[in-house]
Design a protein around this motif. Structure first.
Motif, PDB file in Angstrom:
ATOM      1  N   LEU A 189       0.849  -1.176   0.000  1.00 43.42           N
ATOM      2  CA  LEU A 189       0.000   0.000   0.000  1.00 43.42           C
ATOM      3  C   LEU A 189       0.892   1.236   0.000  1.00 43.42           C
ATOM      4  N   GLN A 190       0.343   2.330  -0.449  1.00 49.62           N
ATOM      5  CA  GLN A 190       1.144   3.536  -0.599  1.00 49.62           C
ATOM      6  C   GLN A 190       1.683   4.065   0.715  1.00 49.62           C
ATOM      7  N   ASP A 191       0.993   3.772   1.838  1.00 50.51           N
ATOM      8  CA  ASP A 191       1.439   4.286   3.126  1.00 50.51           C
ATOM      9  C   ASP A 191       2.510   3.423   3.767  1.00 50.51           C
ATOM     10  N   GLY A 192       2.965   2.388   3.057  1.00 50.90           N
ATOM     11  CA  GLY A 192       3.981   1.494   3.587  1.00 50.90           C
ATOM     12  C   GLY A 192       3.417   0.220   4.180  1.00 50.90           C
ATOM     13  N   GLY A 193       2.087   0.108   4.235  1.00 49.01           N
ATOM     14  CA  GLY A 193       1.464  -1.101   4.738  1.00 49.01           C
ATOM     15  C   GLY A 193       1.311  -2.158   3.663  1.00 49.01           C
ATOM     16  N   TYR A 194       0.496  -3.174   3.969  1.00 52.33           N
ATOM     17  CA  TYR A 194       0.306  -4.290   3.047  1.00 52.33           C
ATOM     18  C   TYR A 194      -1.159  -4.700   2.987  1.00 52.33           C
ATOM     19  N   ALA A 195      -1.546  -5.250   1.875  1.00 54.90           N
ATOM     20  CA  ALA A 195      -2.786  -6.006   1.765  1.00 54.90           C
ATOM     21  C   ALA A 195      -2.388  -7.400   1.303  1.00 54.90           C
ATOM     22  N   ALA A 196      -3.022  -8.415   1.868  1.00 50.20           N
ATOM     23  CA  ALA A 196      -2.633  -9.781   1.546  1.00 50.20           C
ATOM     24  C   ALA A 196      -3.832 -10.701   1.687  1.00 50.20           C
ATOM     25  N   ILE A 197      -3.816 -11.791   0.945  1.00 54.44           N
ATOM     26  CA  ILE A 197      -4.817 -12.838   1.116  1.00 54.44           C
ATOM     27  C   ILE A 197      -4.300 -13.787   2.182  1.00 54.44           C
ATOM     28  N   SER A 198      -5.076 -13.966   3.245  1.00 50.80           N
ATOM     29  CA  SER A 198      -4.618 -14.786   4.358  1.00 50.80           C
ATOM     30  C   SER A 198      -4.372 -16.224   3.906  1.00 50.80           C
ATOM     31  N   PRO A 199      -3.285 -16.830   4.392  1.00 58.05           N
ATOM     32  CA  PRO A 199      -3.025 -18.233   4.060  1.00 58.05           C
ATOM     33  C   PRO A 199      -3.889 -19.184   4.885  1.00 58.05           C
ATOM     34  N   LYS A 200      -4.729 -18.636   5.784  1.00 57.66           N
ATOM     35  CA  LYS A 200      -5.531 -19.467   6.676  1.00 57.66           C
ATOM     36  C   LYS A 200      -7.022 -19.256   6.437  1.00 57.66           C
ATOM     37  N   SER A 201      -7.810 -20.195   6.955  1.00 56.92           N
ATOM     38  CA  SER A 201      -9.256 -20.043   6.963  1.00 56.92           C
ATOM     39  C   SER A 201      -9.631 -19.225   8.190  1.00 56.92           C
ATOM     40  N   ILE A 202     -10.411 -18.161   7.995  1.00 57.37           N
ATOM     41  CA  ILE A 202     -10.803 -17.279   9.085  1.00 57.37           C
ATOM     42  C   ILE A 202     -12.298 -17.453   9.336  1.00 57.37           C
ATOM     43  N   ARG A 203     -12.677 -17.588  10.622  1.00 56.31           N
ATOM     44  CA  ARG A 203     -14.070 -17.836  10.978  1.00 56.31           C
ATOM     45  C   ARG A 203     -14.468 -16.942  12.150  1.00 56.31           C
ATOM     46  N   VAL A 204     -15.673 -16.344  12.058  1.00 54.80           N
ATOM     47  CA  VAL A 204     -16.197 -15.542  13.165  1.00 54.80           C
ATOM     48  C   VAL A 204     -17.538 -16.115  13.595  1.00 54.80           C
ATOM     49  N   GLN A 205     -17.770 -16.122  14.922  1.00 50.91           N
ATOM     50  CA  GLN A 205     -18.980 -16.721  15.475  1.00 50.91           C
ATOM     51  C   GLN A 205     -19.557 -15.853  16.586  1.00 50.91           C
ATOM     52  N   ILE A 206     -20.887 -15.874  16.679  1.00 50.78           N
ATOM     53  CA  ILE A 206     -21.616 -15.264  17.783  1.00 50.78           C
ATOM     54  C   ILE A 206     -22.679 -16.258  18.237  1.00 50.78           C
ATOM     55  N   ALA A 207     -22.737 -16.502  19.550  1.00 49.53           N
ATOM     56  CA  ALA A 207     -23.720 -17.433  20.124  1.00 49.53           C
ATOM     57  C   ALA A 207     -23.699 -18.782  19.418  1.00 49.53           C
ATOM     58  N   GLY A 208     -22.521 -19.229  19.039  1.00 53.72           N
ATOM     59  CA  GLY A 208     -22.365 -20.518  18.385  1.00 53.72           C
ATOM     60  C   GLY A 208     -22.714 -20.531  16.915  1.00 53.72           C
ATOM     61  N   VAL A 209     -23.146 -19.379  16.383  1.00 50.59           N
ATOM     62  CA  VAL A 209     -23.516 -19.286  14.964  1.00 50.59           C
ATOM     63  C   VAL A 209     -22.329 -18.732  14.177  1.00 50.59           C
ATOM     64  N   THR A 210     -21.964 -19.422  13.096  1.00 55.34           N
ATOM     65  CA  THR A 210     -20.898 -18.931  12.231  1.00 55.34           C
ATOM     66  C   THR A 210     -21.450 -17.822  11.346  1.00 55.34           C
ATOM     67  N   VAL A 211     -20.926 -16.629  11.544  1.00 58.86           N
ATOM     68  CA  VAL A 211     -21.385 -15.445  10.816  1.00 58.86           C
ATOM     69  C   VAL A 211     -20.653 -15.305   9.490  1.00 58.86           C
ATOM     70  N   ALA A 212     -19.385 -15.699   9.490  1.00 62.83           N
ATOM     71  CA  ALA A 212     -18.579 -15.631   8.262  1.00 62.83           C
ATOM     72  C   ALA A 212     -17.452 -16.642   8.373  1.00 62.83           C
ATOM     73  N   GLU A 213     -17.104 -17.238   7.232  1.00 60.38           N
ATOM     74  CA  GLU A 213     -15.981 -18.179   7.175  1.00 60.38           C
ATOM     75  C   GLU A 213     -15.437 -18.166   5.764  1.00 60.38           C
ATOM     76  N   SER A 214     -14.121 -17.987   5.641  1.00 55.57           N
ATOM     77  CA  SER A 214     -13.544 -17.854   4.301  1.00 55.57           C
ATOM     78  C   SER A 214     -12.078 -18.252   4.292  1.00 55.57           C
ATOM     79  N   LYS A 215     -11.658 -18.790   3.160  1.00 52.46           N
ATOM     80  CA  LYS A 215     -10.244 -19.047   2.887  1.00 52.46           C
ATOM     81  C   LYS A 215      -9.663 -17.999   1.950  1.00 52.46           C
ATOM     82  N   GLN A 216     -10.420 -16.923   1.710  1.00 49.70           N
ATOM     83  CA  GLN A 216      -9.986 -15.844   0.828  1.00 49.70           C
ATOM     84  C   GLN A 216     -10.109 -14.486   1.523  1.00 49.70           C
ATOM     85  N   VAL A 217      -9.839 -14.469   2.819  1.00 51.11           N
ATOM     86  CA  VAL A 217      -9.932 -13.221   3.575  1.00 51.11           C
ATOM     87  C   VAL A 217      -8.768 -12.303   3.224  1.00 51.11           C
TER      88      VAL A 217
END
Length: 262
Positions: A10-38
């Motif tokens: 990124l222009q400010d010296g940071g980075y954007a990247a596709i995570s090499p891992k599967s990322i999952r978020v849950q609330i009250a046991g419900v999976t709200v989002a899950e992706s291998k392309q985060v």
């Protein structure tokens, strides 16, 4: 830039990247989002943020609000509530309908406000502090630099044996032995935090000249193995102290924001 790339600057010296891992978020046991392309977006001087492809998010439980917020040069963010089993979690997610400039690659992605989500997972590892940056440049190096810290006109630290911690996009931090710090001017704080890279931190406030400098010092009593060199050492918040000198030269503040977006 091409989103078929795994990483781009990124222009400010940071980075954007596709995570090499599967990322999952849950609330009250419900999976709200899950992706291998985060997307992991690590802007300079900010903690990384996860962005999920809309197709990998339970959009049926997202309720758009009238809450809008301008996010730098990326454009206007729309916030969403989550409705799960009769429960509403306000201001839980955000997205850019029309992201601008360099942030245009965020079109079609949704992010979540970290503290509003109950459970975050990277693959099968539960994470509690903030997203990992898979491309973080991070090192802890013992040094003989002469570090002096002044607060309220008092010399509160004077050390020639710091450990310098460098993280990409953040100011260097100087961790000092307690023997080189005026501990009689410090009081333990109830504050605590956790860093995915360094461990759990404890804090101290300084009481000098009748004034309190809250949480101006922190330490990792048992730092993670990757940075074991800083275990038990004290670090002063460069931006709060009156002055920090490195080999006689005053440290110059660097504009920074360690908060996760939104």
């Amino acid at each position: 830039m091409s989103q078929t790339d795994r990483q781009w600057p990124l222009q400010d010296g940071g980075y954007a990247a596709i995570s090499p891992k599967s990322i999952r978020v849950q609330i009250a046991g419900v999976t709200v989002a899950e992706s291998k392309q985060v997307l992991v977006v690590a802007e300079a001087r900010k903690l990384p943020v996860y962005y999920f492809p809309r197709s990998d998010v339970r959009t049926d439980i997202l309720i758009a609000s009238t809450d809008r917020e301008q996010h730098g040069d990326k454009g206007e963010a729309t916030f969403f509530s989550l409705q799960i089993d009769g429960r509403t979690v306000e201001r839980a997610a955000w997205a850019y309908a029309d992201p601008q400039g360099e942030g245009s690659f965020l079109k079609g992605y949704i992010s979540f406000v970290w503290k509003q989500i109950e459970v975050w997972h990277e693959d099968e590892e539960r994470i509690a502090a903030h997203p990992h940056n898979p491309y973080l440049r991070f090192k802890a190096v013992p040094s003989t630099s002469h570090i002096q810290v002044y607060i309220g006109g008092e010399l509160v630290a004077n050390s020639r044996r710091p450990v310098i911690v460098s993280e990409a996009g953040l100011p260097d931090r100087y961790y000092l032995p307690k023997e080189d710090v005026r501990m009689d001017l410090l009081e333990p704080s109830d504050s605590a935090s956790r860093c995915q890279y360094k461990g759990s931190a404890a804090y101290w406030s300084a009481q000098i000249g009748g004034k309190t400098y809250s949480d101006v010092v922190w330490s990792y009593p048992e730092a993670l193995p990757e940075v074991h060199e800083i275990s038990g050492l004290l670090c002063f918040y460069n931006e709060i102290v009156d002055a920090l000198y490195i080999d006689g030269e005053q440290w110059s503040p660097v504009a920074k924001d360690n908060s996760v977006n939104a």
